[in-house]
Design an enzyme around this catalytic site. Sequence first.
Site, PDB file in Angstrom:
ATOM      1  N   MET A 164       3.523  -5.072   4.711  1.00 26.28           N
ATOM      2  CA  MET A 164       4.026  -4.402   3.507  1.00 26.28           C
ATOM      3  C   MET A 164       4.954  -3.283   3.956  1.00 26.28           C
ATOM      4  O   MET A 164       4.607  -2.467   4.809  1.00 26.28           O
ATOM      5  CB  MET A 164       2.904  -3.881   2.622  1.00 26.28           C
ATOM      6  CG  MET A 164       1.894  -2.958   3.238  1.00 26.28           C
ATOM      7  SD  MET A 164       0.720  -2.434   1.954  1.00 26.28           S
ATOM      8  CE  MET A 164      -0.365  -1.391   2.917  1.00 26.28           C
ATOM      9  N   TYR A 441      -2.831   6.836   7.192  1.00 26.12           N
ATOM     10  CA  TYR A 441      -2.046   5.794   6.521  1.00 26.12           C
ATOM     11  C   TYR A 441      -2.763   5.183   5.333  1.00 26.12           C
ATOM     12  O   TYR A 441      -3.940   5.427   5.101  1.00 26.12           O
ATOM     13  CB  TYR A 441      -1.526   4.751   7.487  1.00 26.12           C
ATOM     14  CG  TYR A 441      -2.489   3.909   8.295  1.00 26.12           C
ATOM     15  CD1 TYR A 441      -1.994   3.066   9.287  1.00 26.12           C
ATOM     16  CD2 TYR A 441      -3.862   3.927   8.095  1.00 26.12           C
ATOM     17  CE1 TYR A 441      -2.834   2.277  10.052  1.00 26.12           C
ATOM     18  CE2 TYR A 441      -4.706   3.153   8.861  1.00 26.12           C
ATOM     19  CZ  TYR A 441      -4.188   2.315   9.828  1.00 26.12           C
ATOM     20  OH  TYR A 441      -5.021   1.532  10.567  1.00 26.12           O
ATOM     21  N   GLU A 442      -2.000   4.415   4.541  1.00 26.59           N
ATOM     22  CA  GLU A 442      -2.437   3.884   3.239  1.00 26.59           C
ATOM     23  C   GLU A 442      -2.805   5.008   2.271  1.00 26.59           C
ATOM     24  O   GLU A 442      -3.715   4.881   1.462  1.00 26.59           O
ATOM     25  CB  GLU A 442      -3.604   2.909   3.389  1.00 26.59           C
ATOM     26  CG  GLU A 442      -3.386   1.809   4.411  1.00 26.59           C
ATOM     27  CD  GLU A 442      -2.042   1.126   4.278  1.00 26.59           C
ATOM     28  OE1 GLU A 442      -1.489   1.103   3.167  1.00 26.59           O
ATOM     29  OE2 GLU A 442      -1.530   0.617   5.281  1.00 26.59           O
ATOM     30  N   GLY A 443      -2.069   6.091   2.345  1.00 26.32           N
ATOM     31  CA  GLY A 443      -2.334   7.258   1.514  1.00 26.32           C
ATOM     32  C   GLY A 443      -3.256   8.201   2.255  1.00 26.32           C
ATOM     33  O   GLY A 443      -4.402   7.862   2.553  1.00 26.32           O
ATOM     34  N   GLN A 448      -6.094  10.353  -1.461  1.00 25.29           N
ATOM     35  CA  GLN A 448      -7.276   9.656  -1.967  1.00 25.29           C
ATOM     36  C   GLN A 448      -8.129  10.594  -2.812  1.00 25.29           C
ATOM     37  O   GLN A 448      -8.678  10.202  -3.849  1.00 25.29           O
ATOM     38  CB  GLN A 448      -8.121   9.110  -0.805  1.00 25.29           C
ATOM     39  CG  GLN A 448      -7.374   8.219   0.165  1.00 25.29           C
ATOM     40  CD  GLN A 448      -6.712   7.026  -0.494  1.00 25.29           C
ATOM     41  OE1 GLN A 448      -7.281   6.411  -1.385  1.00 25.29           O
ATOM     42  NE2 GLN A 448      -5.504   6.705  -0.066  1.00 25.29           N
TER      43      GLN A 448
END
Length: 596
Positions: A164, A441-443, A448
Amino acid sequence: MANYSAPLRDMQFVLHELLGVEEILKSMPPHADMDGDTINAILEEGGKFCTDVLLPLNQVGDQEGCTYEGDGVVKTPTGFKEAYAQYVEAGWPALACDPEYGGQGLPIVVNNAIYEMLNSSNQAWTMYPGLSHGAYECLHEHGTPEQKKTYLAKLVSGEWTGTMCLTESHCGTDLGMLRSKAEPNGDGSYAISGTKIFISSGEHDMAENIVHLVLARLPDAPGGTKGISLFIVPKFLPTEAGEPGERNTVKCGSLEHKMGIHGNATCVINLDGARGWLVGQENRGLQAMFVMMNAARLGVGMQSLGLAEIACQNSISYAKDRLQMRALSGPKAPDKAADPIIVHPDVRRMLLTQKAYTEGARAFSYWIALEIDKALSHPDEAVRKDAADMVALLTPIIKAFITDNTFESTNLGMQVFGGHGFIAEWGMEQFVRDARINMIYEGTNTIQSLDLLGRKVLTDMGAKLMSFGQLIQAFAAGNQDKPEMAEFLAPLADIGDKVNKLTGEIGQKAMKNPEEVGAAAVPYLRVVGHMVYSYFWARMARIALDHQDGADAGFYKAKLATARFYFAKLLPETAYQIRAARAGADSLMALDAELF
C-alpha cells in the site's frame, strides 16, 4: 542467535479453553466443520515452518539487509526468496482467503495465530506476505469483477505480492496533503505520477509481480481527504492470460536505511505516468484503503505479539542459566558459584512483566480475530454488527497498547541479558530495534489514541465502550459467588468504573476546549488498554483456578501467578495515567511555540 519454540500450549489454551473457538465457529456456516484437532494440526505445522525455515534467516536478514542493485532492482537477504517459495508451495498465503479465488477459507483467528509465529521467527520477512494479504482484502471488498479475476487468485496463491502506497515526503498521517496525480488515459486506465516513501515490501525478488495500491488525486478533485482516489498499479502489466507482461513505469528509486526490520525492503517508489486502474469510487479511495489500513493495524499488533513472545522465551531461558550473586535470602544453588539470576526479585519483575504483557496480548488479539470472523461470517446480522463495532472500537488498542507494551518487554528482555543483551549475536537488541517501528507505522500510537477517544468513544457517547463494559459486568455477575475470584473481580470492577468516570470527564471538557482530547488521548488509551487486559486476565485466572490441582497443574499455576502479578504490579499504572489524563491541556499549551 535467539532460540524459539512455538508456544503451542498457550495458543491452544487461549483458543480452546478461554475462547471456545470450536463451538463458536460451528455457528458460522463457512467454518462449521472446523474442529479443534484440525486447528492444532495447522498450528503445529506452522510452528515447524517458522522454527525450521524462518528463524535461521532472522539474524541473516538483519545483518545483510536488502540491497539496491540499481534501475529499480532490489535483492532480498540470503535465503528470503527460497523461504518464500516454500511458504507459497505449502499453501500458507491462501489460509484465510476466499475459496472462489483459490483460498482455503479458514477462519481469521487461525490465520492470526499463524502470523504470531511468523512474526516471532522473522518479522521483516513476514511483512512481505502480510501486506499482500491486506491488498487481497482491499480488492476482495472493493475491486471490480475484472480486477478480482485478474489479481485475487495471484495474491491468494502468493505468486504476486502487494503493497500500500500512501506516504509522501511532505505528509505522513495527514493524507489530505498528498500530491500524487492520476490523469485519465481515455481507455479506462490512468497515468499515475508522484513519489511515495516508506513503502514496505515495495520492491523485491521474491515474487514475479508486485501489486501496488496507490492513493492519488484525479484532475479537479476536491482538496483534503475527500479528493483522494485509490488505484491498482502493478509492477508488470498483466497480459490477457493473466501473466506478468510489460514493465510498468513504477520503480523503486532507493532503499531507506533503517534502525530495524533490515530484511524488509522499505522503498522510495517513483511513479512516472505508471498505468493504474481505479479501485472503488472516484474520490473515495481512503475509504477503500481503510480496509487494508485496518488489516495492517491488526497485523502490527500481531508483529509485536510475535516479538514479545520470542524475547520473553529467551530472557527466561537466560535467567535460568546465568549465574550472578546470591539470593538475598540465602543461596538457592549452593553447589554452584552463584545463583541463577531468576532468583532475584527485580529480574522476576522484568520476566513477569514480559510474560503478563505477552499472554494478555495473545488472549486479546485472538479474541479480536474471532470477532472479525463473526463480523464476516455469522448468519445473524445483529451479531455481525455488534462484532464489527467491537473490532472498530478496539483496533486502536490492538495496535497501540500491544506495541507500546512490546517495546517495553523487548527492552526488559535485553536488560535481563545485561551486557550480553547489547551484543548482536544474542539477538535481543534486534528485537528492540524491530519493535520500535511498530509504534510508528500504520498511524503512530498517538494517532491510534486520538482515534480511540475522539472517533470511537466520544462520537457515539461511549456506546461501543459500554458494550465492552457489559462483557465485564456479565463476567463479574457470573463469578460473584466464587470467593476465590474476589482478588480479580474487585480491581476489574474498579478499573471499569474509573474508565466510565474518566470518559465522562474528558467528554465534558472537550465540549469547551477540543484540545482536551489531544491532551488526554494517550494516557486514556493506556487506561482502557489495561481495562481490556484486566478482563482477559480475570477470565484466564478463572480457568487456572479450576485446573491448578489437576493434570498439567504447572501450566495453570504459572497462569494464575502471572494473573496475580498483572493485577498487583501492572494494573496500578492506571493511577498515574488517569491523573495525567485529568491534568488537561493547560500545561501543554501554555508555552508559546517560539519559546521552546
